[in-house]
Design a protein around this motif. Structure first.
Motif, PDB file in Angstrom:
ATOM      1  N   PHE A  24      12.225 -22.984 -71.856  1.00  0.00           N
ATOM      2  CA  PHE A  24      13.412 -22.299 -71.336  1.00  0.00           C
ATOM      3  C   PHE A  24      14.107 -21.495 -72.437  1.00  0.00           C
ATOM      4  O   PHE A  24      14.418 -20.319 -72.268  1.00  0.00           O
ATOM      5  CB  PHE A  24      14.379 -23.322 -70.719  1.00  0.00           C
ATOM      6  CG  PHE A  24      15.729 -22.761 -70.402  1.00  0.00           C
ATOM      7  CD1 PHE A  24      15.910 -21.922 -69.327  1.00  0.00           C
ATOM      8  CD2 PHE A  24      16.824 -23.070 -71.201  1.00  0.00           C
ATOM      9  CE1 PHE A  24      17.161 -21.392 -69.037  1.00  0.00           C
ATOM     10  CE2 PHE A  24      18.069 -22.547 -70.925  1.00  0.00           C
ATOM     11  CZ  PHE A  24      18.246 -21.706 -69.833  1.00  0.00           C
ATOM     12  N   LEU A  25      14.349 -22.144 -73.581  1.00  0.00           N
ATOM     13  CA  LEU A  25      15.024 -21.464 -74.692  1.00  0.00           C
ATOM     14  C   LEU A  25      14.188 -20.305 -75.232  1.00  0.00           C
ATOM     15  O   LEU A  25      14.738 -19.257 -75.605  1.00  0.00           O
ATOM     16  CB  LEU A  25      15.343 -22.459 -75.807  1.00  0.00           C
ATOM     17  CG  LEU A  25      16.398 -23.511 -75.469  1.00  0.00           C
ATOM     18  CD1 LEU A  25      16.490 -24.543 -76.589  1.00  0.00           C
ATOM     19  CD2 LEU A  25      17.752 -22.867 -75.227  1.00  0.00           C
ATOM     20  N   ALA A  26      12.877 -20.467 -75.266  1.00  0.00           N
ATOM     21  CA  ALA A  26      12.002 -19.392 -75.740  1.00  0.00           C
ATOM     22  C   ALA A  26      12.067 -18.193 -74.805  1.00  0.00           C
ATOM     23  O   ALA A  26      12.169 -17.046 -75.257  1.00  0.00           O
ATOM     24  CB  ALA A  26      10.565 -19.897 -75.859  1.00  0.00           C
ATOM     25  N   LEU A  83       8.822 -17.191 -80.306  1.00  0.00           N
ATOM     26  CA  LEU A  83       7.370 -17.277 -80.125  1.00  0.00           C
ATOM     27  C   LEU A  83       6.857 -18.646 -80.551  1.00  0.00           C
ATOM     28  O   LEU A  83       6.065 -19.276 -79.834  1.00  0.00           O
ATOM     29  CB  LEU A  83       6.675 -16.172 -80.931  1.00  0.00           C
ATOM     30  CG  LEU A  83       5.154 -16.167 -80.880  1.00  0.00           C
ATOM     31  CD1 LEU A  83       4.660 -15.910 -79.457  1.00  0.00           C
ATOM     32  CD2 LEU A  83       4.610 -15.121 -81.840  1.00  0.00           C
ATOM     33  N   TYR A  84       7.302 -19.124 -81.711  1.00  0.00           N
ATOM     34  CA  TYR A  84       6.870 -20.451 -82.169  1.00  0.00           C
ATOM     35  C   TYR A  84       7.332 -21.542 -81.209  1.00  0.00           C
ATOM     36  O   TYR A  84       6.611 -22.501 -80.948  1.00  0.00           O
ATOM     37  CB  TYR A  84       7.396 -20.736 -83.574  1.00  0.00           C
ATOM     38  CG  TYR A  84       6.888 -19.780 -84.626  1.00  0.00           C
ATOM     39  CD1 TYR A  84       5.572 -19.345 -84.631  1.00  0.00           C
ATOM     40  CD2 TYR A  84       7.728 -19.312 -85.624  1.00  0.00           C
ATOM     41  CE1 TYR A  84       5.103 -18.460 -85.598  1.00  0.00           C
ATOM     42  CE2 TYR A  84       7.272 -18.434 -86.592  1.00  0.00           C
ATOM     43  CZ  TYR A  84       5.960 -18.015 -86.575  1.00  0.00           C
ATOM     44  OH  TYR A  84       5.512 -17.148 -87.532  1.00  0.00           O
ATOM     45  N   LEU A  85       8.535 -21.395 -80.680  1.00  0.00           N
ATOM     46  CA  LEU A  85       9.062 -22.370 -79.723  1.00  0.00           C
ATOM     47  C   LEU A  85       8.245 -22.359 -78.436  1.00  0.00           C
ATOM     48  O   LEU A  85       7.932 -23.414 -77.877  1.00  0.00           O
ATOM     49  CB  LEU A  85      10.529 -22.048 -79.436  1.00  0.00           C
ATOM     50  CG  LEU A  85      11.411 -23.137 -78.883  1.00  0.00           C
ATOM     51  CD1 LEU A  85      11.414 -24.357 -79.787  1.00  0.00           C
ATOM     52  CD2 LEU A  85      12.831 -22.616 -78.719  1.00  0.00           C
ATOM     53  N   PHE A  86       7.872 -21.168 -77.982  1.00  0.00           N
ATOM     54  CA  PHE A  86       7.055 -21.057 -76.769  1.00  0.00           C
ATOM     55  C   PHE A  86       5.682 -21.688 -76.988  1.00  0.00           C
ATOM     56  O   PHE A  86       5.181 -22.411 -76.126  1.00  0.00           O
ATOM     57  CB  PHE A  86       6.916 -19.586 -76.360  1.00  0.00           C
ATOM     58  CG  PHE A  86       6.215 -19.404 -75.050  1.00  0.00           C
ATOM     59  CD1 PHE A  86       6.899 -19.594 -73.861  1.00  0.00           C
ATOM     60  CD2 PHE A  86       4.880 -19.058 -75.013  1.00  0.00           C
ATOM     61  CE1 PHE A  86       6.254 -19.440 -72.638  1.00  0.00           C
ATOM     62  CE2 PHE A  86       4.234 -18.902 -73.804  1.00  0.00           C
ATOM     63  CZ  PHE A  86       4.914 -19.089 -72.609  1.00  0.00           C
ATOM     64  N   ARG A  87       5.088 -21.417 -78.144  1.00  0.00           N
ATOM     65  CA  ARG A  87       3.776 -22.012 -78.456  1.00  0.00           C
ATOM     66  C   ARG A  87       3.877 -23.527 -78.550  1.00  0.00           C
ATOM     67  O   ARG A  87       2.964 -24.246 -78.120  1.00  0.00           O
ATOM     68  CB  ARG A  87       3.235 -21.447 -79.756  1.00  0.00           C
ATOM     69  CG  ARG A  87       2.774 -20.012 -79.650  1.00  0.00           C
ATOM     70  CD  ARG A  87       2.316 -19.510 -80.993  1.00  0.00           C
ATOM     71  NE  ARG A  87       1.848 -18.137 -80.933  1.00  0.00           N
ATOM     72  CZ  ARG A  87       1.564 -17.402 -82.003  1.00  0.00           C
ATOM     73  NH1 ARG A  87       1.693 -17.927 -83.211  1.00  0.00           N
ATOM     74  NH2 ARG A  87       1.154 -16.167 -81.880  1.00  0.00           N
ATOM     75  N   PHE A  88       4.970 -24.029 -79.141  1.00  0.00           N
ATOM     76  CA  PHE A  88       5.196 -25.477 -79.190  1.00  0.00           C
ATOM     77  C   PHE A  88       5.217 -26.054 -77.785  1.00  0.00           C
ATOM     78  O   PHE A  88       4.571 -27.059 -77.500  1.00  0.00           O
ATOM     79  CB  PHE A  88       6.510 -25.794 -79.914  1.00  0.00           C
ATOM     80  CG  PHE A  88       7.036 -27.172 -79.644  1.00  0.00           C
ATOM     81  CD1 PHE A  88       6.464 -28.271 -80.255  1.00  0.00           C
ATOM     82  CD2 PHE A  88       8.086 -27.369 -78.768  1.00  0.00           C
ATOM     83  CE1 PHE A  88       6.931 -29.552 -79.988  1.00  0.00           C
ATOM     84  CE2 PHE A  88       8.563 -28.636 -78.500  1.00  0.00           C
ATOM     85  CZ  PHE A  88       7.986 -29.735 -79.106  1.00  0.00           C
ATOM     86  N   SER A  89       5.943 -25.410 -76.907  1.00  0.00           N
ATOM     87  CA  SER A  89       6.074 -25.881 -75.530  1.00  0.00           C
ATOM     88  C   SER A  89       4.721 -25.923 -74.824  1.00  0.00           C
ATOM     89  O   SER A  89       4.355 -26.930 -74.214  1.00  0.00           O
ATOM     90  CB  SER A  89       7.036 -24.973 -74.759  1.00  0.00           C
ATOM     91  OG  SER A  89       7.030 -25.299 -73.399  1.00  0.00           O
ATOM     92  N   LYS A  90       4.001 -24.831 -74.932  1.00  0.00           N
ATOM     93  CA  LYS A  90       2.703 -24.730 -74.257  1.00  0.00           C
ATOM     94  C   LYS A  90       1.715 -25.769 -74.789  1.00  0.00           C
ATOM     95  O   LYS A  90       1.057 -26.465 -74.009  1.00  0.00           O
ATOM     96  CB  LYS A  90       2.152 -23.313 -74.445  1.00  0.00           C
ATOM     97  CG  LYS A  90       0.863 -23.041 -73.754  1.00  0.00           C
ATOM     98  CD  LYS A  90       0.432 -21.606 -73.990  1.00  0.00           C
ATOM     99  CE  LYS A  90      -0.948 -21.371 -73.404  1.00  0.00           C
ATOM    100  NZ  LYS A  90      -1.474 -20.055 -73.732  1.00  0.00           N
ATOM    101  N   SER A  91       1.625 -25.885 -76.108  1.00  0.00           N
ATOM    102  CA  SER A  91       0.676 -26.833 -76.708  1.00  0.00           C
ATOM    103  C   SER A  91       1.076 -28.281 -76.451  1.00  0.00           C
ATOM    104  O   SER A  91       0.211 -29.142 -76.259  1.00  0.00           O
ATOM    105  CB  SER A  91       0.570 -26.586 -78.213  1.00  0.00           C
ATOM    106  OG  SER A  91       0.026 -25.318 -78.463  1.00  0.00           O
ATOM    107  N   THR A  92       2.373 -28.559 -76.446  1.00  0.00           N
ATOM    108  CA  THR A  92       2.838 -29.926 -76.183  1.00  0.00           C
ATOM    109  C   THR A  92       2.463 -30.353 -74.772  1.00  0.00           C
ATOM    110  O   THR A  92       1.939 -31.454 -74.559  1.00  0.00           O
ATOM    111  CB  THR A  92       4.363 -30.034 -76.379  1.00  0.00           C
ATOM    112  OG1 THR A  92       4.673 -29.731 -77.736  1.00  0.00           O
ATOM    113  CG2 THR A  92       4.865 -31.428 -76.043  1.00  0.00           C
ATOM    114  N   LYS A  93       2.716 -29.482 -73.818  1.00  0.00           N
ATOM    115  CA  LYS A  93       2.393 -29.809 -72.424  1.00  0.00           C
ATOM    116  C   LYS A  93       0.893 -30.059 -72.268  1.00  0.00           C
ATOM    117  O   LYS A  93       0.481 -31.049 -71.648  1.00  0.00           O
ATOM    118  CB  LYS A  93       2.848 -28.675 -71.512  1.00  0.00           C
ATOM    119  CG  LYS A  93       2.638 -28.954 -70.056  1.00  0.00           C
ATOM    120  CD  LYS A  93       3.174 -27.840 -69.181  1.00  0.00           C
ATOM    121  CE  LYS A  93       2.922 -28.133 -67.728  1.00  0.00           C
ATOM    122  NZ  LYS A  93       3.356 -27.020 -66.865  1.00  0.00           N
TER     123      LYS A  93
END
Length: 147
Positions: A24-26, A83-93
């Motif tokens: 969401f934040l990303a 971008l890093y936050l979005f990648r964190f989110s995607k990889s975590t899920k």
């Protein structure tokens, strides 16, 4: 011998919830970056609608070009932690759903990059603020001596 890390179900749920908020934040950050670029590109158009007082005429077009450049730079700087936050989110899920250690490592790597980027930017801004304060105090002291 391979080291393993046990992640409880509560821990997995906490990470999944963190990933949702990170996404969401990303996305909000991406929209903010895009709006900064749109504003920068439309700056001259916006300025044409403002009253043509002496103040705006004295600034000249290079002022508005400089302001547009600053907004684009701000958008680029703001883009990377998002971008890093979005990648964190995607990889975590993906890591939690597939129980994939490599994806979890990638997620944590992106989270580290995001925090490092924000930390370096914060440190940079604190140094700039410190320099501004020192020069402000020096200029104030010099002005007091001239009186």
């Amino acid at each position: 011998m391979e080291n393993t890390l046990y992640l409880s179900e509560d821990g997995k749920q906490d990470l999944l919830e963190s990933a949702k908020w990170a996404k969401f934040l990303a996305i909000v950050g991406f929209v903010g970056s895009a709006l900064l670029v749109v504003f920068a590109l439309g700056l001259s158009t916006i300025m044409s609608f403002l009253p043509n007082g002496e103040h705006f005429e004295s600034l000249g077009p290079s002022y508005f070009l400089g302001m547009a450049f600053i907004y684009v730079v701000m958008a680029v700087i703001y883009f990377f932690p998002c971008l890093y936050l979005f990648r964190f989110s995607k990889s975590t899920k993906e890591a939690i759903l597939k129980e994939d250690n490599k994806q979890l490592h990638l997620a944590l790597f992106n989270m580290r990059k995001m925090f490092k980027f924000v930390g370096v930017m914060t440190l940079t801004m604190l140094i700039i603020y410190g320099i501004i304060i020192v020069f402000g105090l020096l200029a104030g002291g010099a002005a007091m001596m001239m009186v």
